[in-house]
Design a protein around this motif. Structure first.
Motif, PDB file in Angstrom:
ATOM      1  N   LYS A   1       8.030  35.418  28.040  1.00 39.08           N
ATOM      2  CA  LYS A   1       8.532  34.245  28.761  1.00 39.08           C
ATOM      3  C   LYS A   1       8.969  34.579  30.189  1.00 39.08           C
ATOM      4  O   LYS A   1       9.953  34.048  30.702  1.00 39.08           O
TER       5      LYS A   1
ATOM      6  N   TYR B   1       7.531  33.815  33.342  1.00 35.86           N
ATOM      7  CA  TYR B   1       6.470  33.018  33.948  1.00 35.86           C
ATOM      8  C   TYR B   1       6.295  33.266  35.437  1.00 35.86           C
ATOM      9  O   TYR B   1       5.234  32.977  35.993  1.00 35.86           O
TER      10      TYR B   1
ATOM     11  N   CYS C   1       8.589  25.667  35.042  1.00 34.71           N
ATOM     12  CA  CYS C   1       9.086  26.728  34.177  1.00 34.71           C
ATOM     13  C   CYS C   1       9.870  27.762  34.976  1.00 34.71           C
ATOM     14  O   CYS C   1      10.930  28.230  34.548  1.00 34.71           O
TER      15      CYS C   1
ATOM     16  N   ASN D   1      12.704  29.539  33.165  1.00 35.46           N
ATOM     17  CA  ASN D   1      11.904  29.674  31.944  1.00 35.46           C
ATOM     18  C   ASN D   1      12.515  28.954  30.718  1.00 35.46           C
ATOM     19  O   ASN D   1      11.992  29.078  29.623  1.00 35.46           O
TER      20      ASN D   1
ATOM     21  N   GLN E   1      12.597  25.776  30.048  1.00 35.39           N
ATOM     22  CA  GLN E   1      11.857  24.585  29.633  1.00 35.39           C
ATOM     23  C   GLN E   1      10.465  24.932  29.089  1.00 35.39           C
ATOM     24  O   GLN E   1       9.664  24.055  28.853  1.00 35.39           O
ATOM     25  N   CYS E   2      10.182  26.192  28.916  1.00 36.02           N
ATOM     26  CA  CYS E   2       8.850  26.600  28.488  1.00 36.02           C
ATOM     27  C   CYS E   2       8.915  27.451  27.250  1.00 36.02           C
ATOM     28  O   CYS E   2       9.943  28.022  26.922  1.00 36.02           O
TER      29      CYS E   2
END
Length: 458
Positions: free
Chosen positions: A310, A312, A449, A454, A456-457
């Motif tokens: 995670k 991103y 994101c 990160n 929300q992803c």
């Protein structure tokens, strides 16, 4: 587990990591591309122009064989990278074992079906009365070696996905080196013609197969190892592999379909030598595209690991690095093709002025829009690497099937052989616009994101 590889993916700066993976990946794909190129060069000079045309009819079948290998190899590779990013080593090991079993089963399937339908398929893909014997002689031997081909190339991709890019490079160097040495010995020394080229190819594939299996069973550098208990198929794992692998699989099958249609249209509007010219052009295209794919091979384990972790912002960094580099490569290759196509064609055959004329024209026109192709290849790989298999599949099919096949069926009716050549760049342009739209939308999501740290992803 080899902890050093895991820490390397986690802690090394993206640019440094990308270049560390790209150099062995680039070496691997360039040498790998020599498999077909070397065969064509030696056959073109040692057997003749019509033998080249015969091999061009076999090429779509070999693409399908590669497609089944990529279905498993690419799908399992992405899943292994993501699981390593999550720290789930048992799951990654299960994927590895199931991948080997699937490759063996699919190789047996391809061999049996291939022998059952090879004659009509060769005719469908452009083999004529003058070239069918060459095509048959080569294909008969290649089909027997399909298990070496699929297991070797498929499992080698998994070596790269666990972060061992240099070992994957050595695999290809050893295998392709074997092929390059044996080709002139069998073709010229033993006078075996196209059959000699085929034997050289399957022996080199067998060497690759043994090498990669030794890595996953004996090498201390492997992060994950083959275990007997992981070889039994688990349908959730099979589905887990196929959902990602379907994108490159469909792309390869589409490429085979297009090649078959191309060959039939070339025979209608240009004759057997036009098919031979396409064989030369395919070798050049394959070398260029494989160079761009080296960028994907370097990016895929980095993207997959960081998606799993995670991170991103790292995902975006390696994506844009890949796009910039792919575009530079595409432009350089485009300049070389447009400036000196005759020099390229002469490397394959310089005895036929007619073949030279057809291949030179085709090479220039077909690669007219090459500068925008690198972007499409890298972006499609990005969607595959983050697990969005459907989007990656649609992108792949857009350029090679949805647009190109109708163009090939319509434009040559009005413009003959020129119409066959010009269909490619028209398809490249339209598909570029489609990919650009999807890419823009995806970047908005990725930026959200990153902006939300990160949260929300995932």
């Amino acid at each position: 587990m080899n902890q050093n590889n895991h820490l390397e993916l986690k802690d090394t700066p993206i640019k440094k990591l990308f270049w560390k993976y790209f150099i062995p990946s680039f070496t691997s794909v360039v040498v790998n591309a020599l498999y077909n190129i070397v065969d064509r060069v030696f056959i073109g000079h040692g057997v003749g122009a019509y033998a080249l045309s015969g091999l061009s009819a076999v090429f779509p079948i070999m693409i399908i064989m590669m497609a089944f290998g990529m279905l498993v190899g690419m799908g399992a590779g992405v899943r292994i990278s993501i699981n390593l990013g999550k720290g789930d080593l048992p799951r990654a090991s299960k994927v590895l074992g199931n991948a080997l079993t699937l490759l063996i089963i699919l190789a047996a399937f391809v061999t049996i079906i291939g022998f059952c339908i090879k004659q009509p398929v060769l005719e469908l893909f452009g083999a004529s009365d003058q070239t069918i014997d060459f095509a048959n002689d080569y294909l008969n031997i290649i089909l027997f070696g399909s298990v070496f081909n699929m297991v070797g190339f498929g499992m080698n991709n998994l070596i790269r996905s666990e972060g061992n890019a240099k070992i994957a490079m050595y695999s290809i160097l050893i295998s392709a080196g074997t092929n390059i040495i044996l080709d002139p010995i069998f073709i010229f020394g033993f006078g075996m013609g196209v059959e000699g080229a085929a034997y050289a190819t399957i022996i080199s594939m067998a060497v690759l197969c043994v090498w990669v299996l030794l890595h996953f069973t004996k090498s201390p550098k492997a992060i994950i190892h083959l275990k007997k208990g992981d070889l039994s198929l688990q349908w959730d794992i099979v589905w887990y592999i196929f959902t990602i692998g379907f994108a490159p699989f469909s792309m390869q099958v589409a490429a085979s379909m297009v090649q078959g249609i191309l060959n039939t249209q070339l025979i209608q509007y240009g004759g057997d030598l036009a098919v031979g010219a396409m064989g030369i052009i395919n070798s050049v295209i394959n070398l260029i595209i494989m160079t761009i794919i080296a960028i994907n091979m370097a990016s895929q384990p980095i993207i997959g690991y960081n998606v799993g972790a995670k991170r991103y912002d790292k995902v975006k960094e390696v994506l844009f690095l890949g796009i910039r580099f792919a575009t530079i490569i595409s432009i350089i290759c485009w300049i070389l093709v447009q400036v000196s196509p005759q020099t390229i064609v002469k490397a394959f055959n310089n005895d036929s002025p007619e073949l030279m004329k057809i291949a030179t024209q085709g090479l220039r026109i077909l690669l007219m829009m090459l500068p925008i192709v690198g972007f499409q290849v890298v972006v499609s790989n990005y969607f595959q690497s983050i697990g969005k298999a459907l989007t990656a599949t649609i992108m792949s099919l857009m350029r090679q099937v949805i647009l190109l096949i109708p163009l090939l069926m319509v434009i040559p009716r009005h413009y003959g052989l020129f119409g066959v050549w010009i269909s490619g760049p028209i398809s490249d342009t339209l598909s570029f616009l489609f990919v650009l739209i999807l890419f823009t939308r995806e970047m908005k999501k990725l930026n959200k994101c990153i902006d939300s740290n990160n949260t929300q992803c995932g």
